[in-house]
Design a protein around this motif. Structure first.
Motif, mmCIF file in Angstrom:
data_model
loop_
_atom_site.group_PDB
_atom_site.id
_atom_site.type_symbol
_atom_site.label_atom_id
_atom_site.label_comp_id
_atom_site.label_asym_id
_atom_site.label_seq_id
_atom_site.Cartn_x
_atom_site.Cartn_y
_atom_site.Cartn_z
ATOM 1 N N LEU A 143 -0.958 -78.963 -20.218
ATOM 2 C CA LEU A 143 -0.384 -78.144 -19.166
ATOM 3 C C LEU A 143 -1.411 -77.092 -18.769
ATOM 4 C CD1 LEU A 143 2.125 -77.263 -17.485
ATOM 5 C CD2 LEU A 143 2.708 -75.736 -19.398
ATOM 6 N N ASN A 144 -1.599 -76.933 -17.467
ATOM 7 C CA ASN A 144 -2.548 -75.955 -16.955
ATOM 8 C C ASN A 144 -1.802 -74.923 -16.117
ATOM 9 O OD1 ASN A 144 -4.721 -77.458 -18.031
ATOM 10 N ND2 ASN A 144 -4.759 -78.737 -16.196
ATOM 11 N N VAL A 145 -2.014 -73.659 -16.413
ATOM 12 C CA VAL A 145 -1.449 -72.557 -15.652
ATOM 13 C C VAL A 145 -2.596 -71.625 -15.289
ATOM 14 C CG1 VAL A 145 0.164 -70.621 -15.625
ATOM 15 C CG2 VAL A 145 0.740 -72.714 -16.879
ATOM 16 N N GLY A 146 -2.697 -71.304 -14.016
ATOM 17 C CA GLY A 146 -3.809 -70.462 -13.604
ATOM 18 C C GLY A 146 -3.455 -69.564 -12.437
ATOM 19 N N TYR A 147 -4.128 -68.430 -12.392
ATOM 20 C CA TYR A 147 -4.007 -67.499 -11.273
ATOM 21 C C TYR A 147 -5.405 -67.036 -10.894
ATOM 22 C CZ TYR A 147 -3.460 -63.148 -8.709
ATOM 23 O OH TYR A 147 -3.575 -62.165 -7.771
ATOM 24 N N GLN A 148 -5.681 -67.003 -9.611
ATOM 25 C CA GLN A 148 -6.979 -66.524 -9.150
ATOM 26 C C GLN A 148 -6.827 -65.756 -7.850
ATOM 27 O OE1 GLN A 148 -10.560 -68.934 -9.451
ATOM 28 N NE2 GLN A 148 -11.065 -68.457 -7.324
ATOM 29 N N GLU A 149 -7.445 -64.598 -7.790
ATOM 30 C CA GLU A 149 -7.529 -63.804 -6.571
ATOM 31 C C GLU A 149 -9.015 -63.593 -6.288
ATOM 32 O OE1 GLU A 149 -7.526 -62.217 -3.431
ATOM 33 O OE2 GLU A 149 -5.427 -62.319 -4.094
ATOM 34 N N SER A 150 -9.496 -64.190 -5.194
ATOM 35 C CA SER A 150 -10.929 -64.151 -4.898
ATOM 36 C C SER A 150 -11.339 -62.952 -4.054
ATOM 37 C CB SER A 150 -11.345 -65.440 -4.179
ATOM 38 O OG SER A 150 -10.607 -65.610 -2.986
ATOM 39 N N ASN A 151 -10.352 -62.167 -3.609
ATOM 40 C CA ASN A 151 -10.667 -60.949 -2.851
ATOM 41 C C ASN A 151 -9.793 -59.825 -3.390
ATOM 42 O OD1 ASN A 151 -11.717 -59.197 -0.940
ATOM 43 N ND2 ASN A 151 -10.476 -59.987 0.735
ATOM 44 N N PHE A 152 -10.006 -59.492 -4.632
ATOM 45 C CA PHE A 152 -9.155 -58.550 -5.356
ATOM 46 C C PHE A 152 -9.222 -57.170 -4.700
ATOM 47 C CE2 PHE A 152 -8.489 -55.710 -9.144
ATOM 48 C CZ PHE A 152 -7.147 -56.016 -9.314
ATOM 49 N N LEU A 153 -8.045 -56.678 -4.264
ATOM 50 C CA LEU A 153 -7.917 -55.364 -3.625
ATOM 51 C C LEU A 153 -8.807 -55.232 -2.399
ATOM 52 C CD1 LEU A 153 -7.752 -53.020 -6.755
ATOM 53 C CD2 LEU A 153 -5.861 -53.981 -5.440
#
Length: 774
Positions: A452-462
């Motif tokens: 199982l893969n769970v991921g979060y990514q924000e490439s332009n944080f704030l």
């Protein structure tokens, strides 16, 4: 696009005109003045209005009192009321010296509903319409809304969709506005074909286009639906493909879209004219600037006679020359390529003319549309600031870099005249798009089993252009999690700062011990050449070997426990896959070293290196790939390496063998655990090719040959005091692969046969993994 709209709106407006005309021509109403085509009135009486103020209606009429008014002026007043868009019917009738204006206002929209839609949800479609509840209903606006909804269905490939706006009368002069949607079926692309192509097959050219043929996975692939706007993008892709391979005269003569009789499919044909393929002939440079050495600038062009002609190669050469001029303190130097043809030898001779360009400076850079992203994130993509010399080529390059950030759905960069002579203003207009993603999915491979893969990514944080990501991957016998933060422009320079925290555990079925590694690692990455990047890193980790079985080798039992590793390292990467002049070839080289012993329990130096080269042959139908990699770890100060530090070959590195399936092994221990090695080397030769199946199925084949080994131990005293054989022994394997590009990801099925092995090695005939591209 097809959409139906309710005809009552048009009929009502036609009725208005008839009523008005009858009012003007009725002699009983007009009297003698009407027959004279003029009249005079002293008062205006408005009837039938409920929401609209009478004074507003009188103002719209714009007729003078007490003066003679012609029939034409009266008709113009009538038209002004009618075109105001707020009255369903309008009637103008003189009554003696009074002009009577009778109106029937359009009803108010009480509610808006969309019915019959399933492929596109209400929220998506409601955002496209201009009609609004609690505002006056306007038939022309409703028709425009229906067209917008139908256009949305067209973009999703449903050309047969119809949208009909209807009104349902309610009390108090209110209506419900309903858009009835008949979605129809998806209009698929049944066939993509080409006419005029000689050097490249239809199958190869289909891979270039963003549009795809409908095939086995048509229910989940969106690129096989017909979208007219995508054809223009495909034209550009096809042109770039040919021109980058030397076809300077390539043209697309026409693109025909033929709709099937049942309107359920399209047949698209690209009619092309390839022309011959050219190579570079003589490459020279000349200077029109006194004191400027043209030979110095020619040396940085990196174009050799005999290379395949490419517009990108010329563009790169011009960029290098102009940047060299800036480094030499010379502004406004332009390198203009002059191309002459040698049709007999199919050569293009290029002369770069170095000349003075216009003296234009950047007055300012204006940025609009960035509600979240900070201005400085966009500004740092420019290699110039206010007051610098203006270079159109650098502006275009900055525009491409801004688009490549992935923060914006659209980014337009244009230059316009400034407030004074010799000045320009650079306008940057961006449209932001979501930059965060949350992923949840499953995975399977013969190495790690079901996971199982769970991921979060924000490439332009704030809005700062920073990346924040968190990932957890679980498998049958391994768990990996990490938190990573990246600042791509640390200290305002092209210097990527990364900080990672990781936690990994393993519980291999192939081994009677477990491992746990937890720690953190900061790193700095920066360019050292056009194709090279250097990374400096530090790593602090607690590495534990747990639950060692009593039947395991004494070597592993002596390594059981926890040890802290504090290390510094560097790695150099050289990559020509995107910047190389040959679109069919590329090289990726990596070299790195890690020194442990700056505190902690482990002391060693670890060296790794790898190199991969790829090229396409036989009209680019077959891809050849060669990879060579290896590594060595040397313990320092009489220390010995641990199993968490040593090398193993997984099933991606060496096919035909199980994970932990080859290398030194204590054969006298009951469980014969693999011990890993201080050194490893492996070579892989591969060829990928089509299988003759329709390209849209995403299935292709390949063959491979792997050769490699893992060897060398510091501690060879195994079970019963017997020495473990840690010598070099070459293993080889051959096999075939089937690649399948699925909506869940690219899968690779390998069928392998071990040709040479040791008796204690554990082989594997079949495995599944996620395919990785070079």
């Amino acid at each position: 696009m097809h959409f139906a709209t309710r005809g009552s709106g048009r009929k009502l407006r036609a009725g208005i005109s008839v009523i008005g005309l009858m009012a003007v021509l009725t002699t009983g109403l007009w009297g003698p003045e009407a027959r004279a085509q003029s009249f005079r009135f002293n008062d205006i009486r408005v009837e039938g209005n409920e929401r609209v103020d009478p004074n507003s209606i009188v103002s719209l009429l714009d007729l003078p009192r007490g003066q003679t008014v012609s029939a034409g002026e009266l008709n113009a007043a009538y038209q002004r009321l009618q075109n105001a868009g707020i009255f369903e019917t309008v009637e103008i009738a003189p009554s003696g010296s009074t002009l009577v204006v009778r109106v029937n206002e359009w009803p108010t929209i009480r509610r808006i509903n969309i019915e019959g839609n399933s492929r596109l949800d209400d929220e998506e479609l409601t955002a496209l319409i201009d009609s609004t509840p609690r505002r006056v209903y306007a038939p022309n606006v409703a028709e425009s809304d229906a067209a917008a909804i139908a256009d949305a269905y067209q973009q999703s490939g449903r050309l047969a969709a119809t949208v009909t706006p209807r009104i349902i009368r309610r009390g108090d002069n209110q209506v419900d506005l309903v858009f009835e949607v008949a979605e129809g079926s998806v209009t698929e692309i049944e066939r993509l074909s080409f006419v005029g192509n000689r050097d490249f097959s239809d199958r190869r050219l289909r891979r270039v286009l963003a549009t795809k043929q409908a095939g086995l996975l048509r229910a989940v692939i969106g690129r096989d639906t017909f979208v007219a706007d995508r054809i223009n993008f495909d034209r550009q892709l096809l042109t770039d493909f040919y021109q980058s391979r030397g076809y300077a005269d390539f043209r697309i003569l026409s693109v025909t879209n033929e709709l099937a009789r049942d309107r359920g499919a399209f047949f698209i044909t690209f009619n092309v004219e390839e022309g011959p393929s050219f190579d570079f002939g003589a490459v020279t440079a000349s200077s029109e600037i006194p004191g400027l050495d043209a030979a110095e600038y020619l040396a940085v062009s990196q174009i050799d006679p005999g290379d395949t002609y490419s517009p990108q190669a010329i563009d790169n050469a011009v960029t290098r020359m102009e940047r060299l001029a800036i480094r030499n303190g010379l502004n406004f130097v332009r390198a203009t390529p002059q191309i002459t043809r040698d049709p007999r030898n199919l050569r293009l001779n290029v002369n770069f003319v170095l000349e003075r360009g216009p003296r234009i400076f950047v007055e300012r850079i204006d940025i609009e549309g960035n509600a979240t992203t900070l201005d400085r994130v966009i500004r740092r993509e420019f290699n110039m600031v206010e007051g610098d010399p203006f270079n159109p080529r650098e502006i275009r390059a900055a525009a491409e870099r801004i688009r490549a950030l992935g923060y914006f759905s659209n980014a337009d960069v244009e230059a316009r005249d400034g407030t004074g002579p010799g000045q320009v203003i650079i306008d940057v207009d961006v449209e932001e798009q979501p930059t965060g993603s949350l992923s949840l999915g499953g995975a399977y491979s013969t190495d790690s089993g079901i996971g199982l893969n769970v991921g979060y990514q924000e490439s332009n944080f704030l809005g700062r252009g920073q990346t924040l990501s968190f990932n957890i991957s679980t498998g049958t016998d391994a768990t990996s999690s990490n938190l990573t933060f990246v600042e791509p422009y640390f200290l305002g320079r092209d210097l990527a700062a990364r900080f990672s925290i990781f936690y990994d555990t393993s519980d291999f079925d192939e081994a009677d011990y477990n491992t746990r590694v937890v720690g953190f690692s900061p790193a700095l990455t920066f360019p050292v050449s056009e194709n090279g990047r250097l990374q400096l890193s530090y790593r602090l980790a607690k590495e534990s070997i747990l639950d060692v079985d009593a039947d395991s080798s004494p070597i592993i039992q002596r390594e059981e426990g926890a040890a802290y590793t504090s290390s510094v390292g560097y790695s150099y990467t050289y990559d020509t896959r995107r910047t190389g002049l040959d679109p069919n070839s590329g090289v990726l080289l990596r070299f790195g070293q890690e020194l442990a012993g700056l505190g902690g329990d482990s002391e060693y130096i670890k060296t790794t290196a790898s190199g991969t080269a790829q090229t396409r042959v036989w009209n680019e139908e077959v891809t050849l790939r060669a990879t060579l990699e290896g590594g060595a770890i040397n313990a320092l100060n009489g220390d010995t390496t641990r199993i968490t530090d040593r090398f193993f070959l997984n099933t991606r590195q060496m096919r035909g063998f199980e994970r932990l399936g080859l290398g030194p092994r204590d054969t006298n221990a009951p469980n014969e655990d693999a011990l890993g090695g201080n050194m490893y080397a492996v070579a892989r030769l591969e060829a990928d090719f089509p299988l003759g199946l329709p390209e849209e199925y995403g299935i292709s084949g390949g063959v491979f040959f792997d050769a490699g080994s893992v060897w060398s131990l510091d501690d060879t005293s195994g079970f019963g005091g017997n020495a473990v054989d840690d010598g070099f022994s070459l293993r080889t394997a051959v096999g075939v692969s089937v690649f399948w590009t699925t909506p869940l990801g690219p899968l690779r099925f390998n069928f392998a046969k071990a040709l040479s092995k040791e008796p204690y090695d554990r082989t594997q005939v079949f495995n599944i993994s996620v395919s990785t591209s070079f």
